[in-house]
Design a protein around this motif. Structure first.
Motif, PDB file in Angstrom:
ATOM      1  N   LEU A 167       1.237  -1.537   0.102  1.00 21.74           N
ATOM      2  CA  LEU A 167      -0.161  -0.035   0.017  1.00 21.74           C
ATOM      3  C   LEU A 167       1.134   0.837  -0.076  1.00 21.74           C
ATOM      4  N   ILE A 168       0.387   1.790  -0.857  1.00 21.38           N
ATOM      5  CA  ILE A 168       0.762   3.559  -0.956  1.00 21.38           C
ATOM      6  C   ILE A 168       0.301   4.929  -1.140  1.00 21.38           C
ATOM      7  N   ALA A 169       0.419   5.551   0.418  1.00 19.76           N
ATOM      8  CA  ALA A 169      -0.004   6.685  -0.300  1.00 19.76           C
ATOM      9  C   ALA A 169       1.069   8.220   0.633  1.00 19.76           C
ATOM     10  N   SER A 170      -0.100   9.154   0.149  1.00 17.02           N
ATOM     11  CA  SER A 170       0.894  10.040  -0.004  1.00 17.02           C
ATOM     12  C   SER A 170       1.486  10.550   2.104  1.00 17.02           C
ATOM     13  N   SER A 171       0.282   9.984   2.284  1.00 19.51           N
ATOM     14  CA  SER A 171       0.605  10.290   4.007  1.00 19.51           C
ATOM     15  C   SER A 171       0.612   9.668   5.406  1.00 19.51           C
TER      16      SER A 171
ATOM     17  N   GLU B 124       0.087 -10.397   7.300  1.00 15.34           N
ATOM     18  CA  GLU B 124       0.763  -9.555   8.585  1.00 15.34           C
ATOM     19  C   GLU B 124       2.034  -8.184   7.639  1.00 15.34           C
ATOM     20  N   GLU B 125       2.288  -7.663   9.368  1.00 19.79           N
ATOM     21  CA  GLU B 125       2.713  -5.903   8.114  1.00 19.79           C
ATOM     22  C   GLU B 125       4.913  -6.907   8.063  1.00 19.79           C
ATOM     23  N   LEU B 126       5.121  -5.962   7.417  1.00 19.57           N
ATOM     24  CA  LEU B 126       6.594  -6.463   7.599  1.00 19.57           C
ATOM     25  C   LEU B 126       7.464  -5.606   7.253  1.00 19.57           C
ATOM     26  N   LYS B 127       7.032  -3.889   7.015  1.00 21.81           N
ATOM     27  CA  LYS B 127       7.762  -2.689   6.494  1.00 21.81           C
ATOM     28  C   LYS B 127       7.256  -1.812   6.489  1.00 21.81           C
ATOM     29  N   VAL B 128       7.448  -0.826   7.436  1.00 23.16           N
ATOM     30  CA  VAL B 128       7.021   0.969   6.345  1.00 23.16           C
ATOM     31  C   VAL B 128       7.678   1.236   7.122  1.00 23.16           C
ATOM     32  N   GLU B 129       8.237   2.536   5.481  1.00 21.96           N
ATOM     33  CA  GLU B 129       8.998   3.283   4.806  1.00 21.96           C
ATOM     34  C   GLU B 129       8.727   4.391   3.845  1.00 21.96           C
ATOM     35  N   ASP B 130       9.319   5.050   3.572  1.00 23.21           N
ATOM     36  CA  ASP B 130       9.806   5.837   3.124  1.00 23.21           C
ATOM     37  C   ASP B 130       9.024   5.209   1.538  1.00 23.21           C
ATOM     38  N   SER B 131       8.800   5.943   0.515  1.00 23.14           N
ATOM     39  CA  SER B 131       8.721   5.584  -0.341  1.00 23.14           C
ATOM     40  C   SER B 131       8.922   7.143  -1.447  1.00 23.14           C
ATOM     41  N   SER B 132       9.293   6.844  -2.945  1.00 23.25           N
ATOM     42  CA  SER B 132       9.733   7.997  -3.773  1.00 23.25           C
ATOM     43  C   SER B 132       8.428   8.776  -3.745  1.00 23.25           C
TER      44      SER B 132
ATOM     45  N   ASN C 162       6.073   9.676  -0.744  1.00 25.64           N
ATOM     46  CA  ASN C 162       4.703   9.148  -0.321  1.00 25.64           C
ATOM     47  C   ASN C 162       5.447   8.242   1.320  1.00 25.64           C
ATOM     48  N   ARG C 163       4.499   7.811   1.381  1.00 23.82           N
ATOM     49  CA  ARG C 163       4.854   6.484   2.489  1.00 23.82           C
ATOM     50  C   ARG C 163       4.355   4.846   1.956  1.00 23.82           C
ATOM     51  N   LYS C 164       4.759   3.945   2.326  1.00 18.39           N
ATOM     52  CA  LYS C 164       4.453   2.896   1.544  1.00 18.39           C
ATOM     53  C   LYS C 164       4.559   1.470   2.681  1.00 18.39           C
ATOM     54  N   VAL C 165       3.969   0.489   3.075  1.00 17.26           N
ATOM     55  CA  VAL C 165       4.018  -0.315   3.637  1.00 17.26           C
ATOM     56  C   VAL C 165       3.610  -1.460   3.102  1.00 17.26           C
ATOM     57  N   THR C 166       4.523  -2.636   3.025  1.00 26.62           N
ATOM     58  CA  THR C 166       4.500  -3.685   2.334  1.00 26.62           C
ATOM     59  C   THR C 166       4.373  -4.825   3.413  1.00 26.62           C
ATOM     60  N   PHE C 167       2.732  -5.476   3.400  1.00 27.61           N
ATOM     61  CA  PHE C 167       2.313  -6.851   3.655  1.00 27.61           C
ATOM     62  C   PHE C 167       2.849  -7.838   3.139  1.00 27.61           C
ATOM     63  N   LYS C 168       2.419  -9.681   4.624  1.00 29.99           N
ATOM     64  CA  LYS C 168       2.741 -10.738   3.817  1.00 29.99           C
ATOM     65  C   LYS C 168       1.679 -11.563   4.273  1.00 29.99           C
ATOM     66  N   VAL C 169       1.295 -11.911   2.371  1.00 31.36           N
ATOM     67  CA  VAL C 169      -0.031 -12.982   2.436  1.00 31.36           C
ATOM     68  C   VAL C 169       0.037 -14.044   3.543  1.00 31.36           C
TER      69      VAL C 169
END
Length: 165
Positions: free
Chosen positions: A53-57, A83-91, A94-101
């Motif tokens: 998931l990527i969003a502006s804030s 399962e949330e893996l990491k939250v990080e800055d994106s290009s 933006n902010r980006k969160v990665t989930f494992k299914v």
């Protein structure tokens, strides 16, 4: 000889419902006022079993997470599917969160589940078979008691009870 009944405990996900939920998230976010004019993305990678998931804030990212979980629940999926893996800055600031299914039961948790079934002292047999647990018993009532007890407890994986025979 008495008939033996059985059922399986697994963490399989109905992938059609999963994909429907992702599509519904995209449609809802496109129509929401608080997301008008802002950048967002919902990307599911089937091979890597990840959802990005990527969003502006951070606020928009939290809203996006809430929408995803609400749509999963509407489709009959557990919120433990992700399962949330990491939250990080994106290009692009933006902010980006990665989930494992999560669509499997880890071996350590499977051992805990079988131990919990043995603690119930019913005449049932629980066996780990690959990524599922097969529970066998002579009485359907005993199997239903096992299902009720395991459902009442908190587990890491989104448990599914299936193949009752």
């Amino acid at each position: 000889m008495a008939k033996e009944y059985s059922f399986d405990i697994s963490a399989k996900i109905d992938m059609q419902n999963f994909k429907n939920a992702i599509n519904m998230v995209d449609k809802e976010v496109a129509n929401r006022y608080d997301f008008k004019g802002t950048a967002y993305e919902v990307n599911y990678n089937e091979q890597a079993k990840t959802l990005v998931l990527i969003a502006s804030s951070d606020n928009k990212l939290d809203a996006l997470k809430d929408i995803v979980i609400a749509k999963f629940l509407k489709q009959g999926l557990s919120s433990k599917v992700l399962e949330e893996l990491k939250v990080e800055d994106s290009s692009g600031n933006n902010r980006k969160v990665t989930f494992k299914v999560v669509d499997y039961i880890e071996s350590k948790e499977a051992k805990k589940i079988t131990a919990e079934i043995k603690k119930m002292k019913l005449k049932v047999n629980a066996q780990i078979e690959g990524d599922s647990i097969r529970v066998k018993g002579a009485k359907l009532d005993d199997l239903q008691k096992v299902i009720a007890e395991i459902r009442s407890q908190e587990w890491e994986a989104p448990l599914v009870f299936e193949n009752m025979r």
